[in-house]
Structure formats: structure tokens, C-alpha cells
Scaffold this motif. Structure first.
Motif, PDB file in Angstrom:
ATOM      1  N   ALA A 162       0.888  -1.267   0.162  1.00 15.10           N
ATOM      2  CA  ALA A 162      -0.069   0.057  -0.009  1.00 15.10           C
ATOM      3  C   ALA A 162       0.843   1.329   0.089  1.00 15.10           C
ATOM      4  O   ALA A 162       0.388   2.149  -0.578  1.00 15.10           O
ATOM      5  N   ALA A 163       2.045   1.257   0.553  1.00 12.89           N
ATOM      6  CA  ALA A 163       3.085   2.342   0.645  1.00 12.89           C
ATOM      7  C   ALA A 163       3.992   2.514  -0.641  1.00 12.89           C
ATOM      8  O   ALA A 163       5.009   2.979  -0.648  1.00 12.89           O
ATOM      9  N   ARG A 164       3.535   1.554  -1.668  1.00 13.60           N
ATOM     10  CA  ARG A 164       4.159   1.595  -2.905  1.00 13.60           C
ATOM     11  C   ARG A 164       5.568   0.880  -2.640  1.00 13.60           C
ATOM     12  O   ARG A 164       6.680   1.226  -3.630  1.00 13.60           O
ATOM     13  N   GLY A 165       5.780   0.106  -1.818  1.00 12.40           N
ATOM     14  CA  GLY A 165       7.175  -0.581  -1.687  1.00 12.40           C
ATOM     15  C   GLY A 165       8.235   0.344  -1.230  1.00 12.40           C
ATOM     16  O   GLY A 165       9.457  -0.215  -1.450  1.00 12.40           O
ATOM     17  N   ARG A 166       8.114   1.479  -0.840  1.00 12.82           N
ATOM     18  CA  ARG A 166       9.163   2.471  -0.511  1.00 12.82           C
ATOM     19  C   ARG A 166      10.024   1.905   0.752  1.00 12.82           C
ATOM     20  O   ARG A 166       9.446   1.079   1.696  1.00 12.82           O
ATOM     21  N   TRP A 167      11.216   2.035   0.984  1.00 20.07           N
ATOM     22  CA  TRP A 167      12.212   1.438   1.604  1.00 20.07           C
ATOM     23  C   TRP A 167      11.948   1.955   3.033  1.00 20.07           C
ATOM     24  O   TRP A 167      12.013   1.190   4.139  1.00 20.07           O
ATOM     25  N   GLU A 168      11.281   3.239   3.292  1.00 25.08           N
ATOM     26  CA  GLU A 168      10.969   3.657   4.741  1.00 25.08           C
ATOM     27  C   GLU A 168       9.950   2.604   5.104  1.00 25.08           C
ATOM     28  O   GLU A 168       9.941   2.513   6.340  1.00 25.08           O
TER      29      GLU A 168
END
Length: 200
Positions: A30-36
Motif C-alpha cells: 500500500a505504501a508503494r514498496g518504499r524502503w521507509e
């Protein structure tokens, strides 16, 4: 800690850990796979695992349902930050990491673990000596978190285009909302029972 990590890695195949891994993985999507979000999620699983093992929080049925409401709210904010306004704040790395970490801490309290030797020792000792079990718990939880890291690596190696990332984000959000709604509807025990049956 190494033995705990190894047992955690080996226990990834046990379906009962999906109670943690499924909603956290979907939150990362859901967070677009961002590393954060990956870093926040793994950190939240480690912290949440220690809280669970040490018995710091016991979720009653109303608290369990309240945590599912928070899960739904968090994943909607991650996938559609414009809905809450101030989306530049919500899209910041710190906010994404904090929201993903918060989700991971929450759903780790839903866990009904399949207990092996190392985890059994942790769960036995942590309530009375919680600080002595920080490193063993961290090792085990890092082990079962490897699929979350794998999701981050997949996004990094093959980043989807903006449209595909948005669609994946909405799918992750929708599935997480459905899971949260099932918990609110009192199906958590049924979900856990089915996962235990599948893991036998």
C-alpha cells in the motif's frame, strides 16, 4: 541471537506467522514498496514481537477490534494520503516509516505463534526477565521478517511504473481493509484457527 534468527528463518514456512506477515506485507505494498515502509515494518515487527513475548499488552476483544480500526485507518492514509490533507507530511519518509512501524507493532499483538525451541524459551523467560530477551526476540523476529525485506528488494529491483504502483497500492490497501473488517466482525479466532490447521 544467531540461533534465534535461524529458527525465525526456518519458521517462515509455518502458516501461523501469516497473522503478522500478511497485513504488514500488504501495508508495504500500500505504501508503494518504499524502503521507509520496509524499514519501519521490520522495526515494528521486532518491537511488537518483544512487547508480545514480554506480555506487556494483552488485547481484549474490544482492544483487538480497535487495533483493526487503526490498521484500516493507517493503510488508507498510506495508500491515499490526499484524503487526510497535508499529504506532503504523510508522504515524508519519517511518516511512512512511522505508520508502517505502528501497523507492524499492532498486528504483532494478534499473533498466536507456532512455538519452536528458541521461541519457546523466549516466551517462557520474557514475562519475568523481559530485558534479557530483547536480543533473542529481535533475532527471531528479524528471521521471520525476511519476506518483508524481499518485498522491498523486489520493488527496488523491478520498480513498477506509477500506474502499476498505484494499482498495487490500492490492491494492498483493499486486502488489508478486508482483513481489518474481518477482525472487527469477530473473525480473528477463526482466522487463527484456520492458519493453525493449514500449518499442520
Amino acid at each position: 541471537m544467531i540461533d534465534d534468527f535461524v529458527e525465525g528463518v526456518r519458521s517462515i514456512v509455518q502458516v501461523c506467522h501469516l497473522v503478522i506477515l500478511a497485513p504488514v506485507a500488504l501495508t508495504i505494498v500500500a505504501a508503494r514498496g518504499r524502503w521507509e515502509s520496509v524499514i519501519g515494518a521490520v522495526g515494528g515487527v521486532v518491537v511488537g514481537g518483544w512487547i508480545f513475548a514480554s506480555g506487556r499488552i494483552t488485547l481484549s476483544e474490544p482492544l483487538l477490534r480497535a487495533s483493526a480500526v487503526l490498521l484500516i485507518a493507517a493503510v488508507v492514509v498510506l495508500s491515499a494520503p490526499h484524503l487526510v490533507g497535508h499529504d506532503e507530511i504523510v508522504r515524508s519518509p519519517a511518516a511512512i516509516g512511522a505508520i508502517s512501524g505502528g501497523v507492524a507493532v499492532l498486528v504483532t499483538q494478534w499473533w498466536r505463534p507456532c512455538v519452536g525451541e528458541q521461541l519457546g524459551s523466549i516466551l517462557t523467560n520474557a514475562p519475568d526477565r523481559p530485558w534479557s530477551q530483547v536480543l533473542p526476540t529481535a533475532g527471531f523476529m528479524l528471521g521471520i521478517s525476511l519476506p518483508l525485506v524481499a518485498i522491498g528488494l523486489l520493488y527496488a529491483a523491478w520498480p513498477p511504473g506509477p500506474v502499476a504502483a498505484q494499482r498495487l497500492g490500492w490492491i494492498g490497501c483493499g486486502l488489508t481493509v478486508a482483513l481489518g473488517v474481518s477482525v472487527i466482525a469477530g473473525q480473528h479466532g477463526e482466522i487463527v484457527s484456520r492458519l493453525f490447521q493449514w500449518s499442520q
